[in-house]
Design a protein around this motif. Sequence first.
Motif, PDB file in Angstrom:
ATOM      1  N   LEU A  37       0.816  -1.222   0.000  1.00  0.00           N
ATOM      2  CA  LEU A  37       0.000   0.000   0.000  1.00  0.00           C
ATOM      3  C   LEU A  37       0.847   1.270   0.000  1.00  0.00           C
ATOM      4  O   LEU A  37       0.334   2.342  -0.306  1.00  0.00           O
ATOM      5  CB  LEU A  37      -0.966  -0.004   1.188  1.00  0.00           C
ATOM      6  N   LYS A  38       2.127   1.171   0.311  1.00  0.00           N
ATOM      7  CA  LYS A  38       3.011   2.341   0.235  1.00  0.00           C
ATOM      8  C   LYS A  38       3.178   2.775  -1.216  1.00  0.00           C
ATOM      9  O   LYS A  38       3.497   3.924  -1.491  1.00  0.00           O
ATOM     10  CB  LYS A  38       4.387   2.014   0.831  1.00  0.00           C
ATOM     11  N   GLU A  39       2.977   1.832  -2.140  1.00  0.00           N
ATOM     12  CA  GLU A  39       3.223   2.091  -3.559  1.00  0.00           C
ATOM     13  C   GLU A  39       1.977   2.058  -4.429  1.00  0.00           C
ATOM     14  O   GLU A  39       1.922   2.700  -5.462  1.00  0.00           O
ATOM     15  CB  GLU A  39       4.192   1.036  -4.104  1.00  0.00           C
ATOM     16  N   LYS A  40       0.980   1.251  -4.037  1.00  0.00           N
ATOM     17  CA  LYS A  40      -0.146   0.994  -4.935  1.00  0.00           C
ATOM     18  C   LYS A  40      -1.473   0.918  -4.176  1.00  0.00           C
ATOM     19  O   LYS A  40      -1.491   0.630  -2.989  1.00  0.00           O
ATOM     20  CB  LYS A  40       0.057  -0.330  -5.673  1.00  0.00           C
ATOM     21  N   ASN A  41      -2.555   1.150  -4.911  1.00  0.00           N
ATOM     22  CA  ASN A  41      -3.880   0.776  -4.434  1.00  0.00           C
ATOM     23  C   ASN A  41      -3.938  -0.745  -4.515  1.00  0.00           C
ATOM     24  O   ASN A  41      -3.229  -1.352  -5.326  1.00  0.00           O
ATOM     25  CB  ASN A  41      -4.964   1.375  -5.339  1.00  0.00           C
ATOM     26  N   LYS A 131      -4.144   3.799  -1.387  1.00  0.00           N
ATOM     27  CA  LYS A 131      -2.782   3.890  -0.848  1.00  0.00           C
ATOM     28  C   LYS A 131      -2.771   4.451   0.571  1.00  0.00           C
ATOM     29  O   LYS A 131      -1.814   4.245   1.305  1.00  0.00           O
ATOM     30  CB  LYS A 131      -1.920   4.776  -1.743  1.00  0.00           C
ATOM     31  N   LYS A 133      -4.475   3.408   2.857  1.00  0.00           N
ATOM     32  CA  LYS A 133      -4.830   2.244   3.686  1.00  0.00           C
ATOM     33  C   LYS A 133      -6.301   2.216   4.091  1.00  0.00           C
ATOM     34  O   LYS A 133      -6.705   1.425   4.929  1.00  0.00           O
ATOM     35  CB  LYS A 133      -3.940   2.148   4.931  1.00  0.00           C
TER      36      LYS A 133
END
Length: 167
Positions: A37-41, A131, A133
Amino acid sequence: MILEALINEEAVKEGDKAPDFELQRQDGGLFRLHDLLKEKNVVLYFYPKDSTPGCTKQACEFRNQYEVFKEFDAEVVGVSSDSLQSHQKFERVHQLPFTLLSDKGGQIRSIYGVPRRLGLLPGRVTYIIGKDKVVRAVYNSMNKPLEHINTALEVLRSINVEQKQIA
């Protein structure tokens, strides 16, 4: 029936922060949701069983639309209680380009509150997570496996528009 109601009240809902977890990927490596999730949905979908008709249809449609998911900066992740070996075969036979996770014992399914059908069959639920969260949508349908893909794409379109407006 009462137990099902209790489970549904505790289920992860739209607007909730997605619970983090770690599970083994089909390639044997370790997957951690919050790292991705730091990079992508993330489109996190729970499904009943590898190689069954509805699950195969659903996985193949996720595969067929995978490039569109990537355009929306999203990664697809499938979760079932099948073994790593079962996932490896499922991935190979259907050329699945996304991660499959083995949730032996159903702990992650339980954390997310994914219901069982008739108290026995693992349910089919998809969570679309931004992203940030935050769970943007939850789609629960055992009998309409392809609608999970359509719903996820609709939600990702709106997230994409939202992210462009912020940028």
